[in-house]
Design an enzyme around this catalytic site. Structure first.
Site, PDB file in Angstrom:
ATOM      1  N   GLU A   1      -7.571  13.814  66.930  1.00  0.00           N
ATOM      2  CA  GLU A   1      -7.229  15.204  67.195  1.00  0.00           C
ATOM      3  C   GLU A   1      -5.765  15.434  66.836  1.00  0.00           C
ATOM      4  O   GLU A   1      -4.876  14.785  67.386  1.00  0.00           O
ATOM      5  CB  GLU A   1      -7.470  15.566  68.663  1.00  0.00           C
ATOM      6  CG  GLU A   1      -7.216  17.047  68.942  1.00  0.00           C
ATOM      7  CD  GLU A   1      -7.636  17.455  70.348  1.00  0.00           C
ATOM      8  OE1 GLU A   1      -8.073  18.612  70.506  1.00  0.00           O
ATOM      9  OE2 GLU A   1      -7.521  16.625  71.278  1.00  0.00           O
ATOM     10  N   ILE A   2      -5.547  16.332  65.894  1.00  0.00           N
ATOM     11  CA  ILE A   2      -4.190  16.695  65.470  1.00  0.00           C
ATOM     12  C   ILE A   2      -3.747  17.884  66.308  1.00  0.00           C
ATOM     13  O   ILE A   2      -4.337  18.963  66.238  1.00  0.00           O
ATOM     14  CB  ILE A   2      -4.166  17.039  63.978  1.00  0.00           C
ATOM     15  CG1 ILE A   2      -4.629  15.844  63.137  1.00  0.00           C
ATOM     16  CG2 ILE A   2      -2.765  17.487  63.550  1.00  0.00           C
ATOM     17  CD1 ILE A   2      -4.868  16.174  61.677  1.00  0.00           C
TER      18      ILE A   2
ATOM     19  N   VAL B   1      -2.128  17.982  70.360  1.00  0.00           N
ATOM     20  CA  VAL B   1      -2.694  17.740  71.691  1.00  0.00           C
ATOM     21  C   VAL B   1      -1.894  18.409  72.803  1.00  0.00           C
ATOM     22  O   VAL B   1      -2.350  18.494  73.935  1.00  0.00           O
ATOM     23  CB  VAL B   1      -2.823  16.228  71.986  1.00  0.00           C
ATOM     24  CG1 VAL B   1      -3.785  15.582  71.005  1.00  0.00           C
ATOM     25  CG2 VAL B   1      -1.464  15.532  71.941  1.00  0.00           C
TER      26      VAL B   1
ATOM     27  N   ASP C   1      -6.098  20.843  65.482  1.00  0.00           N
ATOM     28  CA  ASP C   1      -5.631  21.849  66.440  1.00  0.00           C
ATOM     29  C   ASP C   1      -4.109  21.819  66.468  1.00  0.00           C
ATOM     30  O   ASP C   1      -3.486  21.950  67.514  1.00  0.00           O
ATOM     31  CB  ASP C   1      -6.217  21.547  67.831  1.00  0.00           C
ATOM     32  CG  ASP C   1      -5.940  22.649  68.841  1.00  0.00           C
ATOM     33  OD1 ASP C   1      -5.697  23.795  68.419  1.00  0.00           O
ATOM     34  OD2 ASP C   1      -5.941  22.364  70.049  1.00  0.00           O
TER      35      ASP C   1
ATOM     36  N   HIS D   1      -1.520  25.256  63.105  1.00  0.00           N
ATOM     37  CA  HIS D   1      -2.315  26.431  62.708  1.00  0.00           C
ATOM     38  C   HIS D   1      -1.699  27.178  61.531  1.00  0.00           C
ATOM     39  O   HIS D   1      -2.165  28.273  61.178  1.00  0.00           O
ATOM     40  CB  HIS D   1      -2.547  27.397  63.878  1.00  0.00           C
ATOM     41  CG  HIS D   1      -3.111  26.753  65.097  1.00  0.00           C
ATOM     42  ND1 HIS D   1      -4.157  25.863  65.042  1.00  0.00           N
ATOM     43  CD2 HIS D   1      -2.763  26.849  66.408  1.00  0.00           C
ATOM     44  CE1 HIS D   1      -4.439  25.446  66.258  1.00  0.00           C
ATOM     45  NE2 HIS D   1      -3.607  26.020  67.104  1.00  0.00           N
TER      46      HIS D   1
END
Length: 250
Positions: free
Chosen positions: A44-45, A47, A114, A117
């Site tokens: 997961e990028i 956190v 995530d 963006h």
């Protein structure tokens, strides 16, 4: 093993804060159901406070490794009592950080972006980490609504945005029907100089793309091919309306 859904885990959790839009939760329950009991690898990028990693470690109870990456130096203070959880602090798209991630794990069943963006960061993350997704695995872009916003490098009519790129991938999935008219290099000239398009796109590793409000899911093919339609299968023996179809029976 927890039998709670992702939505239940998220809504009931204590400890580290996790921030998710409500529409993501039931969708993730559906999307990740087949992965739930697997010995998967997840990256997961982005956190932030680290709560989502707690959700993943609870839901994916048989996971092999769960890596979170965040550029915020304060994430060095995130501690977990589960040895499967690792936090790498740095820009995921910088070589040094990429090397630290690959030192922990070289392939992933699920990658979730995530992060910032920002349109360019999302494009770079896809280029850097989709090749590390296992065949049949998933690359997920969260909060993709930012790609409609000028302040995030997007815009509805921005032909250089990450959204425009992923929309072009829809056509690559069906390139077997138009590839003789136009090269894939020419089709992606907006993003890559001729001859510099990443090989994984040219080889046909993208199986499908799903667009939802604020989420994009790219599934990796089980094998690299542009011949995705498969063989024509005609079954049955009675063709009283169109008997010509019987010529396609094997």
């Amino acid at each position: 093993m927890s039998h709670l859904s992702i939505e239940q885990i998220h809504r009931q959790k204590m400890g580290k804060v996790s921030d998710k839009w409500s529409s993501y939760l039931p969708f993730y329950d559906e999307l990740f159901e087949n992965y739930r009991t697997q010995n998967l690898n997840l990256l997961e990028i982005g956190v932030q406070n680290g709560g989502s990693l707690e959700t993943w470690k609870t839901f994916f109870s048989n996971a092999n490794i769960l890596i979170g990456c965040d550029i915020d130096q304060r994430c060095t203070n995130l501690q977990y009592d589960d040895p499967r959880v690792h936090v790498v602090v740095g820009d995921a798209n910088q070589p040094e950080t990429h090397d630290r991630i690959t030192a922990l794990c070289k392939d992933f069943d699920i990658v979730i972006d995530d992060g910032s963006h920002l349109s360019n960061d999302i494009l770079n993350s896809f280029m850097n980490y989709f090749p590390m997704v296992k065949p049949g695995g998933l690359f997920i872009v969260e909060d993709a609504h930012t790609l409609y916003l000028n302040d995030w490098g997007g815009g509805v009519l921005n032909e250089f945005s990450a959204y425009s790129f992923f929309k072009k991938l829809v056509d690559v999935i069906s390139i077997q029907f138009w590839g003789n008219e136009l090269s894939v290099d020419a089709y992606f000239r907006t993003f890559f100089p001729i001859g510099q398009m990443p090989s994984f796109l040219k080889e046909g590793w993208v199986e499908s793309i799903e667009f939802r409000n604020s989420i994009i899911v790219i599934r990796k093919s089980l094998k690299a091919t542009h011949e995705k339609l498969g063989e024509r299968i005609v079954s049955g023996t009675d063709a009283i309306v169109n008997s010509e179809i019987l010529q396609f029976r094997k």
